[in-house]
Design an enzyme around this catalytic site. Structure first.
Site, PDB file in Angstrom:
ATOM      1  N   THR A 288       0.836  -1.190   0.000  1.00  0.00           N
ATOM      2  CA  THR A 288       0.000   0.000   0.000  1.00  0.00           C
ATOM      3  C   THR A 288       0.874   1.243   0.000  1.00  0.00           C
ATOM      4  O   THR A 288       2.051   1.190   0.355  1.00  0.00           O
ATOM      5  CB  THR A 288      -0.906   0.065   1.243  1.00  0.00           C
ATOM      6  N   ASP A 289       0.295   2.372  -0.355  1.00  0.00           N
ATOM      7  CA  ASP A 289       0.967   3.640  -0.119  1.00  0.00           C
ATOM      8  C   ASP A 289       0.807   3.986   1.364  1.00  0.00           C
ATOM      9  O   ASP A 289       0.153   3.274   2.126  1.00  0.00           O
ATOM     10  CB  ASP A 289       0.389   4.727  -1.020  1.00  0.00           C
ATOM     11  N   TRP A 290       1.374   5.120   1.744  1.00  0.00           N
ATOM     12  CA  TRP A 290       1.470   5.521   3.151  1.00  0.00           C
ATOM     13  C   TRP A 290       0.089   5.526   3.840  1.00  0.00           C
ATOM     14  O   TRP A 290      -0.777   6.316   3.506  1.00  0.00           O
ATOM     15  CB  TRP A 290       2.128   6.899   3.249  1.00  0.00           C
TER      16      TRP A 290
END
Length: 342
Positions: free
Chosen positions: A262-264
């Site tokens: 995932t992104d942040w």
């Protein structure tokens, strides 16, 4: 020792069969070292966390040593870093032009060489993985990350992306100067409404396939090892929670066989920003079932996933598949025999 895919698969299944539920959930967690701090990061290393980001040199070596000597199974950690135009978080590294400037060369060989040099310098720092290339398209100049893209054209972005992936990963992932590439952000991050940074997009599957997928398909053709999800949504459903995008299109149609990160804080954002989950536990279930293998910076995923499995809301086989993808890449990189790249 270079292993063929049959050997990799056998070792993955043997190790997975020995893992506890807790060890599987931990393997899916990516710990942000700079935010968690040294002591908390070492605690996560002992728990068997799968990855850490934004940690350099001797600090990374300490985390790796802790993970391999103090966790039950001694599974090596993958370290990720934003080396997006050179290993820019290290003072002594070579800094290259941004992707947008690189695309102005119209020369994929330049992008490949940039990737090769960056890979050598990242690997020399004991790290394994760069969160690059950015394959978003720069179609709205108000968007603050246009300079990180290869421009607005899907064909050019795809050719430059293909080349830099080849540069990062070299001839073999287990080579001492090869690192994992990460094609991001999957998908259409730059289409955020009003050019705001993140969360809301107006996307359809047709628009996705015609405009935004081609560069990702080229990255996958180049053997790109990892994919990072985007903050946005499609038909109102966040990408992080969309199995059609994450599984049907990415894996079944495009043939991706690496792992997805995932992104942040995308997982927690399902609850706090996008409001499709009422609790951290529900966000963890949505993220895992959609096909996210590694959860960046959402440390609450660990307890939430454990609770979800124990209460029957999440099948443990979902964790098995995610961990299988992660371990496969660790064995392809030969990290169990050589946890530090150089």
């Amino acid at each position: 020792m270079h292993m063929d895919e049959k050997q990799v698969k056998a070792r993955v299944e043997e190790l997975l069969s020995r893992m506890t539920l807790e060890e599987k959930a931990a393997q899916m967690v990516q710990v942000p070292y700079a935010f968690a701090g040294r002591e908390e990061s070492l605690r996560w290393a002992k728990l068997g966390a799968g990855s850490f980001l934004h940690v350099l040199g001797d600090n990374a070596r300490e985390v790796q040593k802790t993970a391999m000597e103090n966790s039950r199974l001694g599974i090596p950690v993958i370290f990720g870093i934003d080396a997006i135009h050179g290993h820019g978080l290290k003072h002594e590294a070579t800094i290259f032009p941004s992707q947008l400037a690189t695309a102005c060369s119209w020369d994929p060989a330049v992008a490949e060489e940039m990737g090769r040099v960056t890979a050598r310098e990242v690997a020399s720092d004991g790290l394994h993985w760069t969160f690059s290339p950015v394959l978003c398209l720069g179609r709205d100049t108000r968007w603050g990350r246009v300079n990180e893209t290869f421009g607005e054209d899907p064909y050019l972005a795809g050719e430059m992306g293909y080349a830099i992936v080849k540069g990062y990963q070299g001839d073999s992932l287990d080579a001492p100067d090869s690192i994992l590439a990460c094609a991001k952000h999957y998908i259409g991050y730059g289409e955020a409404v009003g050019a705001r940074d993140a969360i809301d997009t107006q996307m359809t599957y047709r628009k996705m396939k015609e405009v935004f997928l081609p560069p990702f398909k080229r990255a996958i053709d180049a053997g790109c090892a990892t994919i990072m999800t985007a903050y946005g949504s499609i038909d109102g459903n966040p990408f992080t929670a969309d199995p059609k995008t994450m599984k049907t299109i990415l894996r079944d149609e495009m043939g991706f066989d690496g792992f997805v990160v995932t992104d942040w804080n995308n997982c927690e954002s399902l609850m706090t920003q996008q409001h499709v989950a009422a609790s951290m536990e529900e966000a963890a279930v949505l993220s895992a079932e959609a096909g996210n293998d590694m959860i960046m910076s959402t440390l609450g995923f660990y307890d939430a996933a454990l609770n979800a499995v124990r209460t029957g809301k999440l099948d443990e086989s979902v964790l098995d598949e995610a961990v299988r993808h992660i371990l496969t890449m660790k064995f392809r990189m030969n990290l169990f025999e050589k946890p530090e790249k150089t």
